[in-house]
Design an enzyme around this catalytic site. Sequence first.
Site, PDB file in Angstrom:
ATOM      1  N   GLU A 133     -16.122   6.185   5.006  1.00 38.66           N
ATOM      2  CA  GLU A 133     -15.384   5.686   6.170  1.00 38.66           C
ATOM      3  C   GLU A 133     -15.303   6.788   7.209  1.00 38.66           C
ATOM      4  O   GLU A 133     -15.924   7.837   7.065  1.00 38.66           O
ATOM      5  CB  GLU A 133     -13.998   5.187   5.742  1.00 38.66           C
ATOM      6  CG  GLU A 133     -13.126   6.225   5.070  1.00 38.66           C
ATOM      7  CD  GLU A 133     -11.730   5.680   4.738  1.00 38.66           C
ATOM      8  OE1 GLU A 133     -11.256   4.766   5.414  1.00 38.66           O
ATOM      9  OE2 GLU A 133     -11.112   6.221   3.806  1.00 38.66           O
TER      10      GLU A 133
ATOM     11  N   ARG B 254       0.830  -1.206   0.000  1.00 36.55           N
ATOM     12  CA  ARG B 254       0.000   0.000   0.000  1.00 36.55           C
ATOM     13  C   ARG B 254       0.865   1.257   0.000  1.00 36.55           C
ATOM     14  O   ARG B 254       0.537   2.254  -0.635  1.00 36.55           O
ATOM     15  CB  ARG B 254      -0.938  -0.026   1.211  1.00 36.55           C
ATOM     16  CG  ARG B 254      -2.015   1.047   1.157  1.00 36.55           C
ATOM     17  CD  ARG B 254      -3.081   0.825   2.201  1.00 36.55           C
ATOM     18  NE  ARG B 254      -2.555   0.927   3.554  1.00 36.55           N
ATOM     19  CZ  ARG B 254      -3.242   0.608   4.655  1.00 36.55           C
ATOM     20  NH1 ARG B 254      -4.483   0.151   4.555  1.00 36.55           N
ATOM     21  NH2 ARG B 254      -2.702   0.734   5.853  1.00 36.55           N
TER      22      ARG B 254
ATOM     23  N   LYS C 240      -2.685   6.459   1.580  1.00 34.56           N
ATOM     24  CA  LYS C 240      -2.473   6.922   2.955  1.00 34.56           C
ATOM     25  C   LYS C 240      -1.542   8.134   2.918  1.00 34.56           C
ATOM     26  O   LYS C 240      -0.353   8.055   3.217  1.00 34.56           O
ATOM     27  CB  LYS C 240      -1.901   5.775   3.798  1.00 34.56           C
ATOM     28  CG  LYS C 240      -2.380   5.816   5.224  1.00 34.56           C
ATOM     29  CD  LYS C 240      -2.245   4.477   5.895  1.00 34.56           C
ATOM     30  CE  LYS C 240      -2.308   4.572   7.398  1.00 34.56           C
ATOM     31  NZ  LYS C 240      -3.525   5.194   7.940  1.00 34.56           N
TER      32      LYS C 240
HETATM   33  N1  PLP Z   1      -9.194   4.173   6.822  1.00 29.80           N
HETATM   34  C1  PLP Z   1      -8.382   5.149   7.190  1.00 29.80           C
HETATM   35  C2  PLP Z   1      -8.700   6.529   6.750  1.00 29.80           C
HETATM   36  C3  PLP Z   1      -7.250   4.874   7.970  1.00 29.80           C
HETATM   37  O1  PLP Z   1      -6.426   5.843   8.352  1.00 29.80           O
HETATM   38  C4  PLP Z   1      -7.008   3.545   8.377  1.00 29.80           C
HETATM   39  C5  PLP Z   1      -5.833   3.227   9.178  1.00 29.80           C
HETATM   40  O2  PLP Z   1      -4.839   2.770   8.706  1.00 29.80           O
HETATM   41  C6  PLP Z   1      -7.895   2.550   7.974  1.00 29.80           C
HETATM   42  C7  PLP Z   1      -8.972   2.893   7.202  1.00 29.80           C
HETATM   43  C8  PLP Z   1      -7.668   1.136   8.359  1.00 29.80           C
HETATM   44  O3  PLP Z   1      -6.658   0.547   7.589  1.00 29.80           O
HETATM   45  P1  PLP Z   1      -5.797  -0.649   8.153  1.00 29.80           P
HETATM   46  O4  PLP Z   1      -6.756  -1.713   8.535  1.00 29.80           O
HETATM   47  O5  PLP Z   1      -4.956  -1.058   7.002  1.00 29.80           O
HETATM   48  O6  PLP Z   1      -5.032  -0.140   9.306  1.00 29.80           O
HETATM   49  C1  COI Z   2      -3.997   3.211  11.696  1.00 29.54           C
HETATM   50  O1  COI Z   2      -4.989   2.586  12.064  1.00 29.54           O
HETATM   51  O2  COI Z   2      -2.882   2.696  11.671  1.00 29.54           O
HETATM   52  C2  COI Z   2      -4.072   4.611  11.271  1.00 29.54           C
HETATM   53  O3  COI Z   2      -3.200   5.040  10.598  1.00 29.54           O
HETATM   54  C3  COI Z   2      -5.214   5.412  11.701  1.00 29.54           C
HETATM   55  C4  COI Z   2      -4.799   6.647  12.420  1.00 29.54           C
HETATM   56  C5  COI Z   2      -6.017   7.451  12.597  1.00 29.54           C
HETATM   57  C6  COI Z   2      -4.137   6.372  13.729  1.00 29.54           C
END
Ligand code: PLP
Ligand code: COI
Length: 340
Positions: free
Chosen positions: A220, A82, A184
């Site tokens: 989200e 990612r 991200k």
């Molecule tokens: N959506 C957003 C905007 C996020 O910042 C995160 C955190 O990483 C997620 C979703 C969840 O992603 P992940 O499960 O890969 O941590």
């Molecule tokens: C994560 O879940 O790792 C994120 O980057 C989300 C952040 C809002 C702490």
Amino acid sequence: MEKKSIDWENLGFGYIKTDYRFVSNYKNGAWDEGSLTEDANVVISECAGVLQYAQTIFEGMKAYTTADGRIVTFRPDLNGERMEQSAERLEMPAFPKDKFVEAVRRTVKANAAYVPPYGSGATLYVRPYMFGSSPVIGVKPADEYQFRIFTTPVGPYFKGGFKPLTIRISDFDRAAPRGTGHIKAGLNYAMSLHAIVDAHNQGYDENMYLDAATRTRVEETGGANFLFVTKDGKVVTPKSDSILPSITRRSLIQVAREYLGMEAEEREVYVDELKDFAECGLCGTAAVISPVGKVVDHGKEICFPSGMTEIGPVTKKLYDTLTGIQMGTIKAPEGWVVEV
Ligand code: PLP
Ligand code: COI
């Protein structure tokens, strides 16, 4: 290795400086070898691309102590992948996935004394990030970049742990169609700061963002994807090109199907159907799965039958199975759990 003296059980989601961080620099078209350093400060030009035009991306992952005392990370290859995609969208050089996984391993290992013990409820949060470090004044990508990884021990993202959250539908948008919502990038989070401060000021825990074009579909929150459970026991997660492809959400879909024998689907979810779901949760690395009890749509309350006191039964099963896999008490699918 002796663990640091930290009150693991009472940690919140904050920054605690640990001993080592990884740093690699990109210059003249190539990444250097990279190394661990004890210096937590970043020194860059006043005109660095990141400071002027927000050219920065990051990842979020965790290291866990398993029941049998090993230190592991969860699907780090997907974070590496990612981050490559985020870099491409912001015209940054990719930090190669394999080097990423190895750098995460080295950084976590060097900070092993900060990985919270099994059963403490805390974990070591790992934050890889990259930014344009050379001077940029015309609007264009920087020529030089820095990739870093730091770690910090954390507790639950939301105070109160399993206490169901109250979320409001936000009048602000987080991401544009064909914009950057699917990567991200720091800029997406800057966009959400006013909305989250405003939500907290009004007594809400988080914002539910809708699709910016029609404002009829659920996207989200500022830091997690949504997960719903239908009254007939199906897991549903919103599908959109402008949300972050959460690794937790993708894993939970597989867990629901393969471990719990449930149906799970990714599809567009309309605001109008929120009232029909039995359970709702936020899923992500930081959020793990945090239950949502209520969504407020401009004063109108949409209350999930799971209520405001406890996590819903299906959400709980998903939580227990996922964390069991991460902590080594449930057998993980091949490649999900990587020892450091
Ligand atoms: N959506 C957003 C905007 C996020 O910042 C995160 C955190 O990483 C997620 C979703 C969840 O992603 P992940 O499960 O890969 O941590
Ligand atoms: C994560 O879940 O790792 C994120 O980057 C989300 C952040 C809002 C702490």
